[in-house]
Scaffold this motif. Structure first.
Motif, short mmCIF file in Angstrom:
data_model
loop_
_atom_site.label_atom_id
_atom_site.label_comp_id
_atom_site.label_asym_id
_atom_site.label_seq_id
_atom_site.Cartn_x
_atom_site.Cartn_y
_atom_site.Cartn_z
N THR A 318 0.81 -1.22 0.00
CA THR A 318 0.00 0.00 0.00
C THR A 318 0.84 1.26 0.00
O THR A 318 0.42 2.29 -0.53
CB THR A 318 -0.92 0.01 1.23
N VAL A 319 2.01 1.21 0.62
CA VAL A 319 2.89 2.39 0.70
C VAL A 319 4.31 1.90 0.45
O VAL A 319 4.90 1.22 1.31
CB VAL A 319 2.80 3.08 2.08
N ASP A 320 4.85 2.22 -0.72
CA ASP A 320 6.23 1.78 -0.98
C ASP A 320 7.22 2.72 -0.33
O ASP A 320 6.85 3.79 0.18
CB ASP A 320 6.48 1.63 -2.49
N GLN A 322 9.38 4.77 -1.37
CA GLN A 322 9.59 6.11 -1.92
C GLN A 322 8.32 6.95 -1.94
O GLN A 322 8.37 8.11 -2.36
CB GLN A 322 10.16 6.00 -3.34
N ARG A 323 7.20 6.38 -1.54
CA ARG A 323 5.95 7.13 -1.51
C ARG A 323 6.08 8.29 -0.53
O ARG A 323 6.51 8.10 0.61
CB ARG A 323 4.80 6.23 -1.11
N GLU A 324 5.72 9.49 -0.95
CA GLU A 324 5.89 10.68 -0.11
C GLU A 324 4.55 11.19 0.40
O GLU A 324 3.54 11.16 -0.32
CB GLU A 324 6.60 11.79 -0.88
N PHE A 325 4.58 11.61 1.64
CA PHE A 325 3.44 12.30 2.24
C PHE A 325 3.96 13.58 2.89
O PHE A 325 5.13 13.67 3.29
CB PHE A 325 2.76 11.44 3.31
N ASN A 350 9.59 10.64 2.41
CA ASN A 350 9.37 9.22 2.17
C ASN A 350 9.57 8.47 3.49
O ASN A 350 9.78 9.09 4.54
CB ASN A 350 10.28 8.70 1.05
N TYR A 362 3.28 12.03 8.58
CA TYR A 362 3.54 11.03 7.55
C TYR A 362 2.85 9.72 7.91
O TYR A 362 2.20 9.09 7.07
CB TYR A 362 5.05 10.79 7.41
N SER A 366 0.13 7.42 6.00
CA SER A 366 0.53 6.08 5.60
C SER A 366 -0.45 5.04 6.13
O SER A 366 -0.83 4.10 5.42
CB SER A 366 1.95 5.79 6.10
#
Length: 623
Positions: A318-320, A322-325, A350, A362, A366
């Motif tokens: 669901t959240v790799d 490098q996924r940024e929030f 990330n 974050y 996530s």
């Protein structure tokens, strides 16, 4: 080694008759059990944590002609004790109830008239023919209060003998393990009693004594503790200034190298029998010196829970990494503001950056992508919500079955809400991250051994669970934990060492202490030694107390221990490659135009960014 009783040494075989007594009618035999010495409790190198000492008690036997009445009996004792004070300074008059009980049931036997003393008491039989000395075993903890909660203490086994003398009654008060390892291994620690025949004359003297059967000592308990590591851990906690606990674990075997809770108590105070006033003072102390925070205390884990949230997102897809929030100061969830620990707006993070700076916002976002079941599954696999298996009592902590609302899910993502864990649980979770293969079962005792060296009750290291994560995902989290300590902007940089790589995670959580809000701070992780040592340190704050943090308060405490491990690896039973640990200084996000990310409130926005659509997206997601 176990201390030997003078009663046992150099005794001849039991004679067919008592020399010098013939057919005398003024001699009466008594048969007593000699309580066996308890086995020792040792560290992994055989150094004693609990053993036995020989203590001595002065006794007086009242002559037959002075036993007519209690008053006559008491008067003779008072006169004899007063007259012998110069030669026998240990002598003291027992209290009236003790004298009365002895007179009523066993007046012909010696009465103890001194406290237990370790020094030998020398008696001149010509000057004091009615005096004698009895040697006893007494539990002794040579390291004082070290590992007190793990070792526990002993207490009296039943009431002292009263009334008529029974054949085979103990020569002195037996003891049994009350708590800790003393209680858990009481059966193994308890030996086999011996037998003593005592011939008493009416004149109040001992005509003859003979040990028919010598006592056999109990088995020794060999623990996994390392005395050097334990001492360092306890010294570090002593200077902390707060209620706290620390656990250090061999991540390969699950062996507990050190486990300490502060404040603590001295088990020697219980060895000879603690007074009710002293016990009440200990048990009612608001600081809880008898409470083992390391294994029985449970606290919200705060941000030390975040690595497992990252692993849950990676495993669920669901959240790799490098996924940024956005790491902003607050996030609105279901109409309620959920704060970051900082009021600054840091931009987009990330997983690595979010762990390095421990960004709450974050993790809220996530978790909304991953949801509760993958997070709770991962937490259980790493041992949260499950009581560790130890011979002493351990707490299971608390892990919810689900997160019924988005607010509950947000709290779960940062180790808050109803989630609680003990320092031991956190250390064992970190040991799984360190070895990368499994969560080992915690082990406190390796085996027992007889006095002749025969080994038994062997506890073999074993695994609780196999890690349900890929090595790639594991490396993502471990690399981030390395940066928590070794990045110039890491929250745990106070734990950085020059020669050993330290991997860590800071944590600051809120909880309720005696009805008021307070902080509890953590630092947990592992060090790159052979074998890798995982650790967790927890510090309780007081209600209304500010200024505590995982990086600023907890990390420096464990660092004192880690520096000693770095300086004296052999003493702590580890090895490491003597290489320089590099410090990282890469930017965690794209630098702002002013050239400073961390000192500036400005924010770098990716092309096409708009605050409104992003907020709208999450509002739709949270419904």
């Amino acid at each position: 080694m176990l201390a030997a009783s003078p009663l046992i040494a150099d005794n001849p075989p039991a004679p067919a008759f008592v020399p010098g007594t013939g057919t005398r009618t003024d001699v009466k035999p008594y048969y007593f059990a000699i309580p066996a010495p308890r086995g020792q409790i040792l560290d992994r190198k055989g150094r004693p944590l609990a053993q036995n000492a020989v203590v001595h008690r002065l006794q007086l036997t009242v002559p037959a002609e002075q036993r007519g009445t209690l008053e006559t009996y008491t008067a003779w004792l008072e006169q004899e004790i007063a007259a012998s004070k110069h030669d026998l300074p240990a002598a003291r008059m027992p209290d009236a109830d003790q004298v009365k009980r002895h007179y009523e049931g066993r007046r012909e036997l010696p009465l103890t008239v001194s406290d237990a003393v370790k020094q030998e008491i020398t008696i001149d039989p010509q000057k004091h023919p009615h005096a004698s000395v009895r040697a006893e075993y007494e539990r002794y903890y040579p390291q004082g209060n070290m590992a007190a909660h793990l070792l526990g203490y002993v207490s009296a086994d039943g009431a002292p003998p009263i009334g008529q003398v029974q054949r085979g009654e103990p020569l002195w008060q037996r003891t049994r393990g009350a708590v800790g390892l003393e209680a858990a291994y009481h059966k193994q620690l308890t030996g086999t009693d011996g037998t003593l025949c005592l011939m008493m004359t009416d004149a109040g003297t001992i005509a003859y004594e003979q040990v028919f059967v010598p006592p056999q000592a109990g088995r020794d308990i060999v623990t996994t503790l390392n005395l050097d590591t334990q001492r360092c851990a306890e010294n570090a906690l002593d200077h902390c200034g707060h209620r706290c606990a620390m656990v250090i674990v061999d991540s390969s075997t699950g062996d507990i190298r050190a486990m300490a809770s502060y404040p603590r108590f001295n088990p020697n105070a219980f060895a000879g029998g603690i007074s009710s006033d002293d016990f009440t003072k200990l048990s009612q102390d608001i600081e809880g010196p008898l409470f083992d925070r390391a294994v029985q205390g449970t606290y919200p884990p705060g941000s030390v829970f975040k690595p497992f949230v990252v692993l849950a997102g990676l495993r669920a897809g669901t959240v790799d990494a490098q996924r940024e929030f956005e790491c902003g100061p607050t996030l609105m969830i279901d109409g309620r503001e959920f704060d970051n620990w900082s009021k600054d707006d840091y931009g987009f993070f990330n997983a690595r950056a979010a762990l390095i700076r421990s960004c709450n916002t974050y993790f809220y976002q996530s978790a909304m992508m991953t949801r509760d079941m993958p997070i709770l599954y991962m937490a259980r696999e790493f041992g949260f919500g499950v009581a560790p298996v130890l011979p002493v009592k351990t707490a299971a902590g608390s892990l919810p079955r689900n997160a019924p609302s988005n607010g509950d899910l947000a709290n779960l993502s940062i180790g808050q809400g109803v989630t609680e864990a003990s320092p031991l649980q956190v250390a064992m979770a970190m040991s799984a991250l360190a070895n990368g293969t499994c969560r080992p079962r915690s082990r406190l005792v390796m085996h027992t051994q007889s006095q002749s060296g025969h080994v038994g009750d062997v506890a073999i290291p074993c695994r609780e669970t196999i890690m349900p994560v890929s090595q790639t995902d594991l490396e993502t989290v471990r690399n981030a934990m390395y940066s928590v300590v070794n990045h110039v902007n890491g929250t745990g940089k106070a734990a950085r060492l020059k020669k050993i790589a330290v991997y860590g995670k800071t944590g600051t959580a809120q909880w309720v202490l005696r009805g008021a809000k307070a902080n509890v701070v953590w630092f947990a992780g592992f060090v790159d030694t052979q074998p890798p040592l995982a650790f967790a340190v927890m510090i309780e704050g007081n209600a209304g107390e500010g200024g505590l943090s995982g990086g600023g308060t907890a990390a420096p405490v464990i660092t004192k221990v880690l520096r000693d491990i770095e300086a004296r690896p052999e003493a702590h039973g580890v090895k490491y490659e003597n290489t320089r640990v590099d410090q990282e200084n890469d930017p965690l996000t794209e630098p702002v135009a002013s050239g400073g990310f961390y000192g500036e409130p400005q924010l770098v926005r990716p092309p096409g960014y708009s605050r409104g659509p992003v907020e709208g997206f999450f509002q739709r997601l949270f419904r």
